[in-house]
Design a protein around this motif. Structure first.
Motif, PDB file in Angstrom:
ATOM      1  N   UNK A   1      33.407  42.583  37.692  1.00  9.61           N
ATOM      2  CA  UNK A   1      34.809  42.978  37.540  1.00  9.61           C
ATOM      3  C   UNK A   1      35.227  42.986  36.079  1.00  9.61           C
ATOM      4  N   UNK A   2      36.212  43.790  35.790  1.00  9.84           N
ATOM      5  CA  UNK A   2      36.760  43.861  34.439  1.00  9.84           C
ATOM      6  C   UNK A   2      37.440  42.551  34.068  1.00  9.84           C
ATOM      7  N   UNK A   3      38.159  41.973  35.014  1.00  8.54           N
ATOM      8  CA  UNK A   3      38.871  40.709  34.813  1.00  8.54           C
ATOM      9  C   UNK A   3      38.654  39.813  36.023  1.00  8.54           C
ATOM     10  N   UNK A   4      38.559  38.519  35.769  1.00  3.28           N
ATOM     11  CA  UNK A   4      38.450  37.522  36.837  1.00  3.28           C
ATOM     12  C   UNK A   4      39.529  36.480  36.583  1.00  3.28           C
ATOM     13  N   UNK A   5      40.295  36.157  37.618  1.00  2.00           N
ATOM     14  CA  UNK A   5      41.404  35.218  37.462  1.00  2.00           C
ATOM     15  C   UNK A   5      41.176  33.993  38.329  1.00  2.00           C
ATOM     16  N   UNK A   6      41.243  32.832  37.689  1.00  2.00           N
ATOM     17  CA  UNK A   6      41.066  31.562  38.399  1.00  2.00           C
ATOM     18  C   UNK A   6      42.334  31.109  39.105  1.00  2.00           C
ATOM     19  N   UNK A   7      43.492  31.569  38.616  1.00  2.00           N
ATOM     20  CA  UNK A   7      44.760  31.126  39.190  1.00  2.00           C
ATOM     21  C   UNK A   7      45.715  32.304  39.368  1.00  2.00           C
ATOM     22  N   UNK A   8      46.685  32.117  40.246  1.00  2.00           N
ATOM     23  CA  UNK A   8      47.729  33.118  40.434  1.00  2.00           C
ATOM     24  C   UNK A   8      48.505  33.294  39.132  1.00  2.00           C
ATOM     25  N   UNK A   9      48.743  32.210  38.433  1.00  2.00           N
ATOM     26  CA  UNK A   9      49.470  32.277  37.163  1.00  2.00           C
ATOM     27  C   UNK A   9      48.739  33.157  36.155  1.00  2.00           C
ATOM     28  N   UNK A  10      47.417  33.008  36.039  1.00  2.00           N
ATOM     29  CA  UNK A  10      46.642  33.848  35.125  1.00  2.00           C
ATOM     30  C   UNK A  10      46.768  35.332  35.500  1.00  2.00           C
ATOM     31  N   UNK A  11      46.719  35.615  36.789  1.00  2.00           N
ATOM     32  CA  UNK A  11      46.847  36.993  37.253  1.00  2.00           C
ATOM     33  C   UNK A  11      48.239  37.535  36.946  1.00  2.00           C
ATOM     34  N   UNK A  12      49.270  36.740  37.187  1.00  2.00           N
ATOM     35  CA  UNK A  12      50.642  37.155  36.895  1.00  2.00           C
ATOM     36  C   UNK A  12      50.817  37.448  35.407  1.00  2.00           C
ATOM     37  N   UNK A  13      50.266  36.593  34.558  1.00  2.00           N
ATOM     38  CA  UNK A  13      50.357  36.818  33.119  1.00  2.00           C
ATOM     39  C   UNK A  13      49.691  38.136  32.725  1.00  2.00           C
ATOM     40  N   UNK A  14      48.561  38.429  33.336  1.00  2.00           N
ATOM     41  CA  UNK A  14      47.865  39.687  33.085  1.00  2.00           C
ATOM     42  C   UNK A  14      48.749  40.883  33.504  1.00  2.00           C
ATOM     43  N   UNK A  15      49.310  40.801  34.694  1.00  2.00           N
ATOM     44  CA  UNK A  15      50.126  41.903  35.203  1.00  2.00           C
ATOM     45  C   UNK A  15      51.397  42.107  34.397  1.00  2.00           C
ATOM     46  N   UNK A  16      51.986  41.025  33.912  1.00  2.00           N
ATOM     47  CA  UNK A  16      53.282  41.104  33.228  1.00  2.00           C
ATOM     48  C   UNK A  16      53.178  41.243  31.725  1.00  2.00           C
TER      49      UNK A  16
END
Length: 50
Positions: free
Chosen positions: A29-44
């Protein structure tokens, strides 16, 4: 499939802790997120400059 056509693919790793799956997803994958917070930061976060 996403990688093969040049799309961004992300993995949500907070749902399991199976090491072989994590290793595969980190590699493929291009990005792997360990937490929902990390994913949210990426999206926002603002898009990167090209």
């Amino acid at each position: 499939m996403a990688k093969a056509v040049g799309l961004t693919a992300v993995a949500a790793g907070w749902g399991h802790s199976v090491q072989p799956i994590q290793d595969y997803m980190r590699r493929e994958c291009t990005q792997y997120f360990d937490t929902v917070e990390d994913f949210a930061n990426f999206l926002l976060s603002p898009p990167s400059a090209l």
